[in-house]
Each structure stands twice: as structure tokens, then as C-alpha cells.
Design a protein around this motif. Structure first.
Motif, PDB file in Angstrom:
ATOM      1  N   ARG A  72      25.356  35.791  33.778  1.00 48.48           N
ATOM      2  CA  ARG A  72      26.772  35.660  34.134  1.00 48.48           C
ATOM      3  C   ARG A  72      27.234  34.213  34.245  1.00 48.48           C
ATOM      4  N   ARG A  73      26.356  33.266  33.926  1.00 51.53           N
ATOM      5  CA  ARG A  73      26.722  31.852  34.003  1.00 51.53           C
ATOM      6  C   ARG A  73      26.488  31.176  32.663  1.00 51.53           C
ATOM      7  N   GLU A  74      27.424  30.323  32.276  1.00 50.14           N
ATOM      8  CA  GLU A  74      27.237  29.546  31.058  1.00 50.14           C
ATOM      9  C   GLU A  74      26.114  28.535  31.270  1.00 50.14           C
ATOM     10  N   GLY A  75      25.251  28.371  30.272  1.00 51.11           N
ATOM     11  CA  GLY A  75      24.189  27.377  30.382  1.00 51.11           C
ATOM     12  C   GLY A  75      22.973  27.722  29.549  1.00 51.11           C
ATOM     13  N   VAL A  76      21.984  26.852  29.611  1.00 48.25           N
ATOM     14  CA  VAL A  76      20.723  27.030  28.882  1.00 48.25           C
ATOM     15  C   VAL A  76      19.669  27.541  29.852  1.00 48.25           C
ATOM     16  N   VAL A  77      19.094  28.705  29.542  1.00 46.32           N
ATOM     17  CA  VAL A  77      18.091  29.336  30.404  1.00 46.32           C
ATOM     18  C   VAL A  77      16.739  29.263  29.703  1.00 46.32           C
ATOM     19  N   ARG A  78      15.820  28.541  30.273  1.00 38.95           N
ATOM     20  CA  ARG A  78      14.473  28.424  29.703  1.00 38.95           C
ATOM     21  C   ARG A  78      13.583  29.484  30.348  1.00 38.95           C
ATOM     22  N   VAL A  79      13.030  30.346  29.504  1.00 42.70           N
ATOM     23  CA  VAL A  79      12.317  31.539  29.968  1.00 42.70           C
ATOM     24  C   VAL A  79      10.811  31.358  29.774  1.00 42.70           C
ATOM     25  N   PRO A 136      41.978  32.272  13.479  1.00 43.01           N
ATOM     26  CA  PRO A 136      42.499  30.983  13.017  1.00 43.01           C
ATOM     27  C   PRO A 136      42.884  30.077  14.188  1.00 43.01           C
ATOM     28  N   GLY A 137      42.659  28.790  14.014  1.00 40.69           N
ATOM     29  CA  GLY A 137      43.019  27.835  15.062  1.00 40.69           C
ATOM     30  C   GLY A 137      42.137  26.611  15.029  1.00 40.69           C
ATOM     31  N   ALA A 138      42.359  25.719  15.987  1.00 43.74           N
ATOM     32  CA  ALA A 138      41.587  24.479  16.102  1.00 43.74           C
ATOM     33  C   ALA A 138      40.410  24.704  17.041  1.00 43.74           C
ATOM     34  N   TYR A 139      39.226  24.257  16.625  1.00 44.71           N
ATOM     35  CA  TYR A 139      38.006  24.444  17.402  1.00 44.71           C
ATOM     36  C   TYR A 139      37.187  23.157  17.457  1.00 44.71           C
ATOM     37  N   ARG A 140      36.247  23.157  18.395  1.00 45.33           N
ATOM     38  CA  ARG A 140      35.248  22.092  18.494  1.00 45.33           C
ATOM     39  C   ARG A 140      33.884  22.725  18.285  1.00 45.33           C
ATOM     40  N   THR A 141      33.083  22.174  17.357  1.00 46.50           N
ATOM     41  CA  THR A 141      31.739  22.707  17.126  1.00 46.50           C
ATOM     42  C   THR A 141      30.773  22.119  18.153  1.00 46.50           C
ATOM     43  N   HIS A 142      29.837  22.944  18.591  1.00 45.24           N
ATOM     44  CA  HIS A 142      28.801  22.517  19.535  1.00 45.24           C
ATOM     45  C   HIS A 142      27.447  22.995  19.031  1.00 45.24           C
ATOM     46  N   ARG A 192      14.530  20.897  20.818  1.00 45.75           N
ATOM     47  CA  ARG A 192      13.744  19.684  20.590  1.00 45.75           C
ATOM     48  C   ARG A 192      14.628  18.483  20.224  1.00 45.75           C
ATOM     49  N   ALA A 193      15.882  18.539  20.607  1.00 44.71           N
ATOM     50  CA  ALA A 193      16.802  17.433  20.359  1.00 44.71           C
ATOM     51  C   ALA A 193      17.410  16.974  21.682  1.00 44.71           C
ATOM     52  N   ALA A 194      17.644  15.669  21.792  1.00 49.04           N
ATOM     53  CA  ALA A 194      18.227  15.113  23.009  1.00 49.04           C
ATOM     54  C   ALA A 194      19.702  15.484  23.115  1.00 49.04           C
ATOM     55  N   GLU A 195      20.192  15.571  24.348  1.00 48.87           N
ATOM     56  CA  GLU A 195      21.588  15.939  24.571  1.00 48.87           C
ATOM     57  C   GLU A 195      22.546  14.970  23.884  1.00 48.87           C
ATOM     58  N   ILE A 242      24.451  19.705   8.503  1.00 51.73           N
ATOM     59  CA  ILE A 242      24.215  18.993   9.762  1.00 51.73           C
ATOM     60  C   ILE A 242      22.738  18.621   9.864  1.00 51.73           C
ATOM     61  N   GLN A 243      22.433  17.357  10.041  1.00 54.95           N
ATOM     62  CA  GLN A 243      21.070  16.887  10.251  1.00 54.95           C
ATOM     63  C   GLN A 243      20.850  16.618  11.738  1.00 54.95           C
ATOM     64  N   ILE A 244      19.793  17.218  12.287  1.00 56.52           N
ATOM     65  CA  ILE A 244      19.482  17.070  13.712  1.00 56.52           C
ATOM     66  C   ILE A 244      18.127  16.383  13.849  1.00 56.52           C
ATOM     67  N   SER A 245      18.114  15.247  14.497  1.00 56.42           N
ATOM     68  CA  SER A 245      16.873  14.494  14.673  1.00 56.42           C
ATOM     69  C   SER A 245      16.107  14.985  15.897  1.00 56.42           C
ATOM     70  N   GLU A 246      14.786  15.137  15.733  1.00 59.42           N
ATOM     71  CA  GLU A 246      13.914  15.494  16.850  1.00 59.42           C
ATOM     72  C   GLU A 246      13.158  14.270  17.368  1.00 59.42           C
ATOM     73  N   SER A 247      13.598  13.093  16.961  1.00 56.18           N
ATOM     74  CA  SER A 247      12.930  11.853  17.350  1.00 56.18           C
ATOM     75  C   SER A 247      12.871  11.716  18.869  1.00 56.18           C
ATOM     76  N   GLY A 248      11.684  11.410  19.365  1.00 51.69           N
ATOM     77  CA  GLY A 248      11.511  11.191  20.795  1.00 51.69           C
ATOM     78  C   GLY A 248      11.212  12.431  21.605  1.00 51.69           C
ATOM     79  N   TYR A 249      11.162  13.602  20.962  1.00 49.43           N
ATOM     80  CA  TYR A 249      10.905  14.821  21.720  1.00 49.43           C
ATOM     81  C   TYR A 249       9.452  14.892  22.186  1.00 49.43           C
ATOM     82  N   LEU A 250       9.257  15.218  23.451  1.00 50.77           N
ATOM     83  CA  LEU A 250       7.923  15.416  24.023  1.00 50.77           C
ATOM     84  C   LEU A 250       7.888  16.772  24.720  1.00 50.77           C
ATOM     85  N   GLU A 251       6.909  17.582  24.364  1.00 50.63           N
ATOM     86  CA  GLU A 251       6.758  18.888  25.009  1.00 50.63           C
ATOM     87  C   GLU A 251       5.983  18.717  26.305  1.00 50.63           C
TER      88      GLU A 251
END
Length: 262
Positions: free
Chosen positions: A149-156, A192-198, A203-206, A228-237
Motif C-alpha cells: 500500500r506504499r509507493e517504494g522499492v521493497v527488497r525481499v 494521451p498527455g505529457a509524462y515523465r519517464t522513470h 544494480r544502478a545508482a540513484e 536507454i543505456q544504464i551503467s552499472e559502474s560502481g555497483y557492489l553486492e
């Protein structure tokens, strides 16, 4: 029959006026109902595109060009937010000590089922701020559910098996998709309308993802976004703790019950 947008507004306005005069309903409820009705009348488009992961150390990316698991969604740039008309349901299966899908995107209010298809016990939980939950220990062949019920990222994670992990991305927009192995994604039925992509990629920094956001204008026909190219540079698990905030026992993944108690 083809509806023109001004005709839609006139029809919805007339309906709202009649409803307000004949029933005791709030203006806010009428606004939400009118918006939902308008969504069924207005034309809708499909927004598609492709993501590519670069600077990755993940073997699946480097050797198998696996670009899956990127969440792409659209949020209205202005105006009334889109609200789902009914509660949705989704599923995250536990089998072979793996959560499937590994990345799941849902709208706020969605109930996610966690069926256990393994011959051992599982205990899905999250201690992260996206939404803290713990569905407890349960046996093979059964399932438990959790509403988000809350917007956000849930790590399971699983409290028994430290190798098990997944991500649930809870969104206030119904316009989202998760990329396939080839990086392709498709968001259907966008008004139809104006949007912002997210974007979200585990494995990518905010700041990397924020820099990739774009403004787009959706019409009544298909829209293909630029790759869209997404860099994973600097990611540490980093290792995670069990639900009690402690390290997993050394042999936790070898059986079905280890880690069930603090």
C-alpha cells in the motif's frame, strides 16, 4: 463509434451533475469516477523502447546479454493522477530456492501471493523502508499473501535461505513495464498527455537513473522511446541480514528450517 475529447468531457460532466443531484456522494468521489469514465472513452497508446546495461560485472549481462529486470514507468507531468479502478493481484513464486520473477512491478494496493513450490519451508520478508513485512514460516505446497500500500522499492529475502532475493517496485502509476532479456519493454493503454519517464534497476545508482529521466508527449498512436543505456559502474553486492538483524547460520542454504528462530 469514435469519441472526440470535448465530447468525452461533456458526457462525463453531464453524468457527474446527474449523480450529484440524485445521490449523496462527495465531490471528490465524483471527480475520481468521472476520471475513470473518461479513461474508458479517451484513446490510448502503446509506449515501447529498449534498455541496455553497460559497465556490468554480472555474468548474465556480460556473457548472455541479459538486460531483464529494469522497471520503466510513466508519471503524468501535471493534472489529475491516474488511479487504478480495482485492486490487482500478482504472484512471486518460490521454487528451486529462487523468487520468480526476480523483479516485480505493481501498482499501489496490489496483493502479491508468495506460493511455496519447493519441498522445504520458506519465509519471505523485508526489513527495508519500501514496506516492512514478514509473512512467517510456511510449508511446501502452501501460499501466503501481502498487500503493498506504499509507493517504494521493497527488497525481499527469505529468512531461511540467504541466497534468495527479489525486488518489488510499488508504483502510484499504472503505466509501467519490466524489461525482457533483450531489453525490450512495452507499456500499453497509456492515455494521451505529457509524462515523465522513470527507471529502476537494482544494480544502478540513484543518480545514474535520475539522469536518464525524460519528458515525453504521448499521443493517440504508438510511441517508441530512444534506446536507454544504464551503467552499472560502481555497483557492489552487499550481504544482508536475516529478519532478526543477525547473520545467517553458516549452513543456512543446505536445509529447509535453518534460521527460523533468532
Amino acid at each position: 463509434m469514435t469519441w472526440q475529447l470535448p465530447t468525452c468531457f461533456r458526457a462525463v460532466r453531464a453524468f457527474a451533475v446527474r449523480a450529484f443531484r440524485t445521490a449523496r456522494v462527495s465531490k471528490r468521489s465524483l471527480c475520481l469516477l468521472a476520471w475513470a469514465l473518461l479513461g474508458t472513452m479517451a484513446p490510448a497508446a502503446t509506449v515501447s523502447g529498449r534498455v541496455e546495461l553497460i559497465s556490468s560485472h554480472d555474468p548474465n549481462v556480460r556473457k548472455h546479454t541479459d538486460y531483464s529486470g529494469v522497471v520503466v514507468w510513466l508519471e503524468p507531468a501535471a493534472g489529475v493522477p491516474v488511479i487504478p479502478t480495482s485492486a490487482a493481484r500478482a504472484q512471486m513464486v518460490q521454487k528451486n530456492k529462487t523468487f520468480t520473477p526476480h523483479v516485480l512491478a505493481v501498482s499501489i494496493g496490489t496483493v502479491v501471493d508468495f506460493p511455496n513450490f519447493d519441498p522445504i519451508f520458506h519465509n519471505a520478508f523485508s526489513n527495508y523502508n519500501g514496506q516492512i513485512f514478514d509473512i512467517g514460516l510456511y510449508p511446501p505446497g502452501t501460499t501466503k499473501s501481502q498487500a503493498f500500500r506504499r509507493e517504494g522499492v521493497v527488497r525481499v529475502f527469505c529468512n531461511i535461505h540467504p541466497s534468495m532475493s527479489a525486488v518489488i517496485v510499488v508504483l502510484k502509476s499504472p503505466y509501467f513495464a519490466v524489461s525482457a532479456k533483450n531489453g525490450g519493454f512495452e507499456i500499453a493503454d497509456v492515455r494521451p498527455g505529457a509524462y515523465r519517464t522513470h527507471l529502476f534497476h537494482e544494480r544502478a545508482a540513484e543518480q545514474t537513473l535520475a539522469a536518464l529521466e525524460r519528458s515525453v508527449e504521448v499521443g493517440d498512436g504508438p510511441l517508441e522511446l530512444v534506446p536507454i543505456q544504464i551503467s552499472e559502474s560502481g555497483y557492489l553486492e552487499l550481504p544482508h541480514k536475516n529478519k532478526f538483524g543477525k547473520d545467517y547460520p553458516p549452513a543456512a542454504d543446505s536445509g529447509g528450517y535453518a534460521g527460523a528462530k533468532p
